[in-house]
Write a protein that holds these residues in place. Structure first.
Motif, PDB file in Angstrom:
ATOM      1  N   MET A   1       0.854  -1.187   0.000  1.00  0.00           N
ATOM      2  CA  MET A   1       0.000   0.000   0.000  1.00  0.00           C
ATOM      3  C   MET A   1       0.888   1.235   0.000  1.00  0.00           C
ATOM      4  SD  MET A   1      -2.941   1.097   2.734  1.00  0.00           S
ATOM      5  CE  MET A   1      -3.858  -0.386   2.413  1.00  0.00           C
ATOM      6  N   GLY A   2       0.456   2.283  -0.656  1.00  0.00           N
ATOM      7  CA  GLY A   2       1.218   3.522  -0.727  1.00  0.00           C
ATOM      8  C   GLY A   2       0.998   4.374   0.514  1.00  0.00           C
ATOM      9  N   ASN A   3       1.110   5.666   0.325  1.00  0.00           N
ATOM     10  CA  ASN A   3       0.914   6.582   1.446  1.00  0.00           C
ATOM     11  C   ASN A   3      -0.553   6.674   1.829  1.00  0.00           C
ATOM     12  OD1 ASN A   3       3.614   7.178   1.505  1.00  0.00           O
ATOM     13  ND2 ASN A   3       3.408   8.998   0.237  1.00  0.00           N
ATOM     14  N   ILE A   4      -0.771   6.874   3.119  1.00  0.00           N
ATOM     15  CA  ILE A   4      -2.126   7.079   3.602  1.00  0.00           C
ATOM     16  C   ILE A   4      -2.184   8.387   4.373  1.00  0.00           C
ATOM     17  CG2 ILE A   4      -2.704   4.628   3.731  1.00  0.00           C
ATOM     18  CD1 ILE A   4      -2.390   4.968   6.820  1.00  0.00           C
ATOM     19  N   VAL A   5      -3.400   8.872   4.546  1.00  0.00           N
ATOM     20  CA  VAL A   5      -3.651  10.094   5.299  1.00  0.00           C
ATOM     21  C   VAL A   5      -4.602   9.732   6.426  1.00  0.00           C
ATOM     22  CG1 VAL A   5      -4.591  12.431   5.156  1.00  0.00           C
ATOM     23  CG2 VAL A   5      -3.494  11.418   3.159  1.00  0.00           C
ATOM     24  N   VAL A   6      -4.335  10.271   7.606  1.00  0.00           N
ATOM     25  CA  VAL A   6      -5.259  10.103   8.728  1.00  0.00           C
ATOM     26  C   VAL A   6      -6.316  11.192   8.599  1.00  0.00           C
ATOM     27  CG1 VAL A   6      -5.501  10.205  11.235  1.00  0.00           C
ATOM     28  CG2 VAL A   6      -3.492   9.120  10.220  1.00  0.00           C
ATOM     29  N   VAL A   7      -7.592  10.787   8.641  1.00  0.00           N
ATOM     30  CA  VAL A   7      -8.693  11.749   8.573  1.00  0.00           C
ATOM     31  C   VAL A   7      -9.614  11.524   9.766  1.00  0.00           C
ATOM     32  CG1 VAL A   7      -8.661  12.182   6.083  1.00  0.00           C
ATOM     33  CG2 VAL A   7      -9.964  10.266   6.952  1.00  0.00           C
ATOM     34  N   TYR A   8     -10.171  12.623  10.256  1.00  0.00           N
ATOM     35  CA  TYR A   8     -11.007  12.587  11.452  1.00  0.00           C
ATOM     36  C   TYR A   8     -12.461  12.836  11.105  1.00  0.00           C
ATOM     37  CZ  TYR A   8      -6.452  13.123  13.611  1.00  0.00           C
ATOM     38  OH  TYR A   8      -5.144  12.944  13.978  1.00  0.00           O
ATOM     39  N   HIS A  34     -10.107   7.598  10.697  1.00  0.00           N
ATOM     40  CA  HIS A  34     -10.079   6.757   9.499  1.00  0.00           C
ATOM     41  C   HIS A  34      -8.741   6.927   8.776  1.00  0.00           C
ATOM     42  CE1 HIS A  34     -14.422   5.875   9.518  1.00  0.00           C
ATOM     43  NE2 HIS A  34     -14.574   7.112   9.963  1.00  0.00           N
ATOM     44  N   ALA A  35      -8.478   6.022   7.868  1.00  0.00           N
ATOM     45  CA  ALA A  35      -7.326   6.115   6.977  1.00  0.00           C
ATOM     46  C   ALA A  35      -7.844   6.251   5.557  1.00  0.00           C
ATOM     47  CB  ALA A  35      -6.463   4.865   7.098  1.00  0.00           C
ATOM     48  N   ALA A  36      -7.182   7.089   4.779  1.00  0.00           N
ATOM     49  CA  ALA A  36      -7.558   7.276   3.379  1.00  0.00           C
ATOM     50  C   ALA A  36      -6.290   7.281   2.528  1.00  0.00           C
ATOM     51  CB  ALA A  36      -8.303   8.599   3.195  1.00  0.00           C
ATOM     52  N   PRO A  37      -6.370   6.743   1.330  1.00  0.00           N
ATOM     53  CA  PRO A  37      -5.220   6.829   0.431  1.00  0.00           C
ATOM     54  C   PRO A  37      -5.070   8.263  -0.072  1.00  0.00           C
ATOM     55  CG  PRO A  37      -7.071   5.837  -0.705  1.00  0.00           C
ATOM     56  CD  PRO A  37      -7.500   6.037   0.725  1.00  0.00           C
ATOM     57  N   THR A  38      -3.875   8.585  -0.523  1.00  0.00           N
ATOM     58  CA  THR A  38      -3.682   9.893  -1.132  1.00  0.00           C
ATOM     59  C   THR A  38      -4.388   9.898  -2.489  1.00  0.00           C
ATOM     60  OG1 THR A  38      -1.569   9.180  -2.066  1.00  0.00           O
ATOM     61  CG2 THR A  38      -1.480  10.373   0.023  1.00  0.00           C
ATOM     62  N   ALA A  39      -4.714  11.079  -2.975  1.00  0.00           N
ATOM     63  CA  ALA A  39      -5.403  11.211  -4.258  1.00  0.00           C
ATOM     64  C   ALA A  39      -4.477  10.771  -5.393  1.00  0.00           C
ATOM     65  CB  ALA A  39      -5.845  12.653  -4.466  1.00  0.00           C
ATOM     66  N   PRO A  40      -5.024  10.115  -6.406  1.00  0.00           N
ATOM     67  CA  PRO A  40      -4.208   9.686  -7.544  1.00  0.00           C
ATOM     68  C   PRO A  40      -3.513  10.879  -8.205  1.00  0.00           C
ATOM     69  CG  PRO A  40      -6.392   8.701  -7.655  1.00  0.00           C
ATOM     70  CD  PRO A  40      -6.418   9.724  -6.557  1.00  0.00           C
ATOM     71  N   GLY A  41      -2.219  10.782  -8.332  1.00  0.00           N
ATOM     72  CA  GLY A  41      -1.446  11.843  -8.976  1.00  0.00           C
ATOM     73  C   GLY A  41      -1.250  13.080  -8.129  1.00  0.00           C
ATOM     74  N   GLU A  42      -1.806  13.106  -6.927  1.00  0.00           N
ATOM     75  CA  GLU A  42      -1.675  14.261  -6.037  1.00  0.00           C
ATOM     76  C   GLU A  42      -1.293  13.791  -4.635  1.00  0.00           C
ATOM     77  OE1 GLU A  42      -4.705  17.307  -6.199  1.00  0.00           O
ATOM     78  OE2 GLU A  42      -5.525  16.352  -7.985  1.00  0.00           O
ATOM     79  N   PRO A  43      -0.015  13.544  -4.393  1.00  0.00           N
ATOM     80  CA  PRO A  43       0.402  12.990  -3.107  1.00  0.00           C
ATOM     81  C   PRO A  43       0.149  13.918  -1.917  1.00  0.00           C
ATOM     82  CG  PRO A  43       2.297  13.562  -4.446  1.00  0.00           C
ATOM     83  CD  PRO A  43       1.086  13.739  -5.311  1.00  0.00           C
ATOM     84  N   ALA A  44      -0.193  15.175  -2.153  1.00  0.00           N
ATOM     85  CA  ALA A  44      -0.478  16.098  -1.065  1.00  0.00           C
ATOM     86  C   ALA A  44      -1.972  16.260  -0.811  1.00  0.00           C
ATOM     87  CB  ALA A  44       0.146  17.464  -1.362  1.00  0.00           C
ATOM     88  N   ALA A  45      -2.800  15.414  -1.451  1.00  0.00           N
ATOM     89  CA  ALA A  45      -4.251  15.533  -1.298  1.00  0.00           C
ATOM     90  C   ALA A  45      -4.857  14.203  -0.852  1.00  0.00           C
ATOM     91  CB  ALA A  45      -4.878  15.965  -2.619  1.00  0.00           C
ATOM     92  N   THR A  46      -5.928  14.295  -0.086  1.00  0.00           N
ATOM     93  CA  THR A  46      -6.643  13.110   0.371  1.00  0.00           C
ATOM     94  C   THR A  46      -7.522  12.566  -0.749  1.00  0.00           C
ATOM     95  OG1 THR A  46      -6.748  14.056   2.576  1.00  0.00           O
ATOM     96  CG2 THR A  46      -8.243  12.265   2.130  1.00  0.00           C
ATOM     97  N   GLY A  47      -7.557  11.251  -0.872  1.00  0.00           N
ATOM     98  CA  GLY A  47      -8.452  10.622  -1.837  1.00  0.00           C
ATOM     99  C   GLY A  47      -9.906  10.835  -1.433  1.00  0.00           C
ATOM    100  N   PRO A  48     -10.844  10.514  -2.302  1.00  0.00           N
ATOM    101  CA  PRO A  48     -12.255  10.796  -2.042  1.00  0.00           C
ATOM    102  C   PRO A  48     -12.915   9.881  -1.011  1.00  0.00           C
ATOM    103  CG  PRO A  48     -12.041   9.656  -4.116  1.00  0.00           C
ATOM    104  CD  PRO A  48     -10.642   9.938  -3.632  1.00  0.00           C
TER     105      PRO A  48
END
Length: 92
Positions: A1-8, A34-48
């Motif tokens: 798995m790639g990078n993930i983002v912690v979201v509240y 929760h955990a969310a993957p980063t947005a495709p092509g945008e490593p500084a953004a949370t996926g949907p």
């Protein structure tokens, strides 16, 4: 798995009781982490969507996390409210 983002996932705002001489504000408590993957092509953004499938639009983004074996993906102070479905996805 790639990078993930912690979201509240936060509770609805709660207005504190007014106190004389104290300026009030809204307080929001973390309902779930929760955990969310980063947005495709945008490593500084949370996926949907979170790893458990919830929409991230109304969630607050936490610190960026990369996988480090043996360390939790979530902040220790929120261990009691970690989404078990997101945690299970990361564990596999």
């Amino acid at each position: 798995m790639g990078n993930i983002v912690v979201v509240y996932e936060l509770d609805k705002p709660v207005a504190p009781r007014p106190s004389p001489g104290v300026v009030g504000g809204e307080e929001r408590h973390v309902r779930k982490v929760h955990a969310a993957p980063t947005a495709p092509g945008e490593p500084a953004a949370t996926g949907p969507r979170t790893l458990c499938g919830k929409d991230t639009f109304a969630m607050e983004t936490g610190p960026w996390i990369t996988e480090h074996p043996g360390t939790p993906w979530y902040p220790a102070q929120y261990a009691s409210v970690v989404c078990p479905d997101c945690d299970a996805v990361i564990e596999t």
